[in-house]
Scaffold this motif. Structure first.
Motif, PDB file in Angstrom:
ATOM      1  N   TRP A 318       0.553  -1.035   0.035  1.00  0.00           N
ATOM      2  CA  TRP A 318      -0.114  -0.089   0.437  1.00  0.00           C
ATOM      3  C   TRP A 318       0.737   1.500  -0.113  1.00  0.00           C
ATOM      4  CZ3 TRP A 318      -4.457   1.581  -1.757  1.00  0.00           C
ATOM      5  CH2 TRP A 318      -5.264   2.323  -1.501  1.00  0.00           C
ATOM      6  N   THR A 319       1.673   1.472   0.831  1.00  0.00           N
ATOM      7  CA  THR A 319       3.272   2.444   0.881  1.00  0.00           C
ATOM      8  C   THR A 319       3.510   2.712  -0.498  1.00  0.00           C
ATOM      9  OG1 THR A 319       3.025   2.495   3.198  1.00  0.00           O
ATOM     10  CG2 THR A 319       5.245   2.998   2.087  1.00  0.00           C
ATOM     11  N   VAL A 320       3.880   1.606  -1.232  1.00  0.00           N
ATOM     12  CA  VAL A 320       4.588   1.522  -2.425  1.00  0.00           C
ATOM     13  C   VAL A 320       3.664   1.773  -3.704  1.00  0.00           C
ATOM     14  CG1 VAL A 320       5.371   0.366  -4.049  1.00  0.00           C
ATOM     15  CG2 VAL A 320       6.014   0.564  -2.181  1.00  0.00           C
ATOM     16  N   HIS A 321       2.223   2.111  -3.246  1.00  0.00           N
ATOM     17  CA  HIS A 321       1.442   2.114  -4.002  1.00  0.00           C
ATOM     18  C   HIS A 321       0.622   3.341  -4.221  1.00  0.00           C
ATOM     19  CE1 HIS A 321      -2.703   1.989  -6.423  1.00  0.00           C
ATOM     20  NE2 HIS A 321      -3.023   2.360  -5.463  1.00  0.00           N
ATOM     21  N   TYR A 328       6.148   2.023 -11.467  1.00  0.00           N
ATOM     22  CA  TYR A 328       7.518   0.274 -11.470  1.00  0.00           C
ATOM     23  C   TYR A 328       7.934   0.200 -10.589  1.00  0.00           C
ATOM     24  CZ  TYR A 328       7.580   3.952 -15.148  1.00  0.00           C
ATOM     25  OH  TYR A 328       6.865   4.994 -16.867  1.00  0.00           O
ATOM     26  N   THR A 329       7.052   0.219  -9.522  1.00  0.00           N
ATOM     27  CA  THR A 329       7.941  -0.409  -7.775  1.00  0.00           C
ATOM     28  C   THR A 329       7.207  -1.431  -7.579  1.00  0.00           C
ATOM     29  OG1 THR A 329       7.151   1.310  -7.002  1.00  0.00           O
ATOM     30  CG2 THR A 329       9.327   1.561  -7.835  1.00  0.00           C
ATOM     31  N   CYS A 361      -5.532  -1.697  -6.033  1.00  0.00           N
ATOM     32  CA  CYS A 361      -3.800  -1.294  -6.609  1.00  0.00           C
ATOM     33  C   CYS A 361      -4.892  -2.248  -7.889  1.00  0.00           C
ATOM     34  CB  CYS A 361      -3.231  -2.409  -5.923  1.00  0.00           C
ATOM     35  SG  CYS A 361      -2.667  -1.784  -4.642  1.00  0.00           S
ATOM     36  N   ARG A 362      -5.514  -2.743  -8.136  1.00  0.00           N
ATOM     37  CA  ARG A 362      -6.077  -3.513  -9.500  1.00  0.00           C
ATOM     38  C   ARG A 362      -6.927  -2.192 -10.200  1.00  0.00           C
ATOM     39  NH1 ARG A 362      -6.871  -3.959 -13.388  1.00  0.00           N
ATOM     40  NH2 ARG A 362      -7.083  -6.104 -14.993  1.00  0.00           N
ATOM     41  N   VAL A 363      -7.387  -1.543  -9.848  1.00  0.00           N
ATOM     42  CA  VAL A 363      -7.867  -0.697 -10.564  1.00  0.00           C
ATOM     43  C   VAL A 363      -7.190   0.746 -10.887  1.00  0.00           C
ATOM     44  CG1 VAL A 363     -10.561  -1.313  -9.273  1.00  0.00           C
ATOM     45  CG2 VAL A 363      -9.557   0.297  -8.000  1.00  0.00           C
ATOM     46  N   GLY A 368      -4.577   5.553 -13.734  1.00  0.00           N
ATOM     47  CA  GLY A 368      -4.379   3.690 -14.530  1.00  0.00           C
ATOM     48  C   GLY A 368      -3.231   2.883 -13.039  1.00  0.00           C
ATOM     49  N   VAL A 369      -2.659   2.202 -14.066  1.00  0.00           N
ATOM     50  CA  VAL A 369      -2.587   0.637 -13.109  1.00  0.00           C
ATOM     51  C   VAL A 369      -1.053   0.587 -13.147  1.00  0.00           C
ATOM     52  CG1 VAL A 369      -4.556   0.348 -12.773  1.00  0.00           C
ATOM     53  CG2 VAL A 369      -3.153  -0.835 -14.849  1.00  0.00           C
ATOM     54  N   ALA A 370      -0.803   0.021 -12.033  1.00  0.00           N
ATOM     55  CA  ALA A 370       1.065  -0.706 -12.520  1.00  0.00           C
ATOM     56  C   ALA A 370       0.799  -1.603 -13.014  1.00  0.00           C
ATOM     57  CB  ALA A 370       1.810  -0.844 -11.301  1.00  0.00           C
TER      58      ALA A 370
END
Length: 441
Positions: A318-321, A328-329, A361-363, A368-370
């Motif tokens: 969650w922090t990275v998102h 990219y991460t 994270c998926r939506v 956009g999304v990763a």
């Protein structure tokens, strides 16, 4: 006709007893006015004495010392109970010498505890045999037969008040096993050289060939030694002084051996981990948790520790998102969470956090999304339990949740519909079936 020479039973020549010792025994019992039958008969003594040279020749000359001589004297007078005690003591002393030769510091490292000369001397015979098996000084057959001898010696020798007596055949069998499995000094056909193993484990990173070699050796050894070595790897891994390359070597080895982990071994690992908790050794406890995570053994931990592991992994994702350059991460953190989820059911105390984070994270976030992480998220969603699917729908219908807020964004709502298409409708609980169908319209 082939020329087959007769193999003599032994080149050791013992003096005859018929004209000296045997008559003396009869005279002694008569002088004491006791029945001759209370002692071994002349025939039993003669048979045992006859078979003795064949057994003695298997003992290296350097080991034919005082105790072996006393054993022979006891046999000559029919004192089989005393003879058993002498040869047993000779076997135990030789096994102790083998452990000394092996190296007491190495044994201490293997056991994860102090092991000095006094510890060796004070070790009970049963524990000594177990240690010899772990060190591969004796093999499984040797352990089985010597442990039987230990029981016979305790109950039928002169070491303790006896339950009964043994005859010449029983004594000869006892003698043969003590010699064959302890005094004959034969090398064990299987096993791992512990000192070499420790050097390899604590050395540089194992390459593919070295790793394959050590895995083959560990698989080939007997269960007791393999269990001991894996426990040793665990102990070294949790030691704060252990360099990282040694920890990685240990994980590589254990990952290749994980299918051979017995319930007893898993119990040992959990007991050590629990000991870290009881002693409030936080550094070792955290290292132990990483060990269980790396091997996919989280299900062995208690509920609170499982909760902590999943909660931290979800929190990191969650922090990275929500951080910079998340496109990219995210992937490594999503992959890690997928690996954890495949180790067992998600603790119910962290399910809502788990579902909400993956769904958000998926939506995506409107930008956009990763893309590199989408495959991991899809696998996670396809693995949702019925309870997690229910939580997903309920979180989506609540405008106050992180997921509910995102679904006000058209692109996120489209992505959410894609998410739901990954779920088999048969897995959707009846209580949220209507909401599910509304989202899919």
């Amino acid at each position: 006709m082939s020329d087959l020479s007769v193999i003599e039973p032994s080149d050791i020549q013992l003096p005859a007893l018929s004209n000296t010792v045997l008559p003396a025994i009869t005279e002694l019992t008569q002088a004491l006015n006791i029945p001759r039958a209370v002692l071994a008969s002349d025939q039993e003594i003669s048979y045992a004495w006859r078979d003795l040279p064949r057994e003695l020749r298997e003992i290296p000359e350097s080991l034919r010392g005082e105790l072996v001589a006393r054993m022979c004297i006891a046999v000559s007078t029919g004192l089989f109970d005393g003879a058993m005690n002498y040869i047993w003591n000779a076997a135990i002393l030789h096994l102790r010498d083998k452990i000394r030769t092996f190296g007491l510091p190495i044994v201490a490292s293997i056991l994860g505890a102090d092991f000095e000369e006094r510890n060796l001397v004070d070790l009970q015979d049963s524990r000594l045999l177990e240690l010899c098996l772990k060190l591969n000084i004796i093999d499984e057959d040797g352990f089985f037969f010597l442990d039987q001898c230990r029981s016979i010696r305790n109950n039928f020798s002169a070491a303790h008040p006896t339950m009964g007596s043994v005859n010449d055949r029983e004594f000869t069998t006892f003698l043969n096993r003590c010699i064959r499995y302890a005094l004959a000094d034969s090398a064990s056909p299987r096993g791992v050289n512990i000192s070499e193993f420790i050097s390899a484990l604590k050395g540089a990173r194992l390459n593919e060939g070295q790793l394959r070699l050590w895995v083959e050796r560990l698989r080939a050894t007997h269960e007791a030694q393999r269990k001991m070595l894996i426990n040793m790897i665990f102990s070294i891994y949790c030691d704060p002084a252990t360099p990282e390359q040694a920890r990685l070597n240990g994980i590589d080895l254990c990952n290749n051996l994980r299918e051979s982990f017995t319930s007893d071994l898993k119990s040992d690992l959990i007991n050590v981990h629990t000991d870290f908790i009881i002693k409030d050794n936080e550094e070792k406890r955290l290292a132990s948790l990483r060990f269980f995570e790396s091997l996919g053994l989280i299900s062995l931990l208690n509920h609170s520790e499982q909760h902590s592991i999943y909660s931290k992994a979800i929190g990191r994702l969650w922090t990275v998102h929500n951080g910079m350059n998340n496109f990219y991460t995210e992937a490594p953190f999503a992959e890690r969470l997928l690996e954890l989820s495949q180790q067992g059911a998600i603790p119910d105390t962290v399910q809502e956090q788990f579902v909400d984070t993956i769904a958000c994270c998926r939506v995506g976030n409107g930008y956009g999304v990763a893309n590199s992480a989408v495959g991991f998220y899809n696998n996670l969603i396809q693995g949702f339990s019925s309870r997690e699917i229910e939580l997903l729908i309920l979180l989506a219908t609540n405008a106050q949740t992180a997921l509910g807020k995102r679904l006000s964004i058209p692109s996120c709502r489209r992505n959410f519909r894609e998410m739901l298409s990954l779920i088999d409708i048969a897995s959707v609980p009846n209580g949220v079936r209507n909401q599910y169908e509304q989202f899919m319209r």
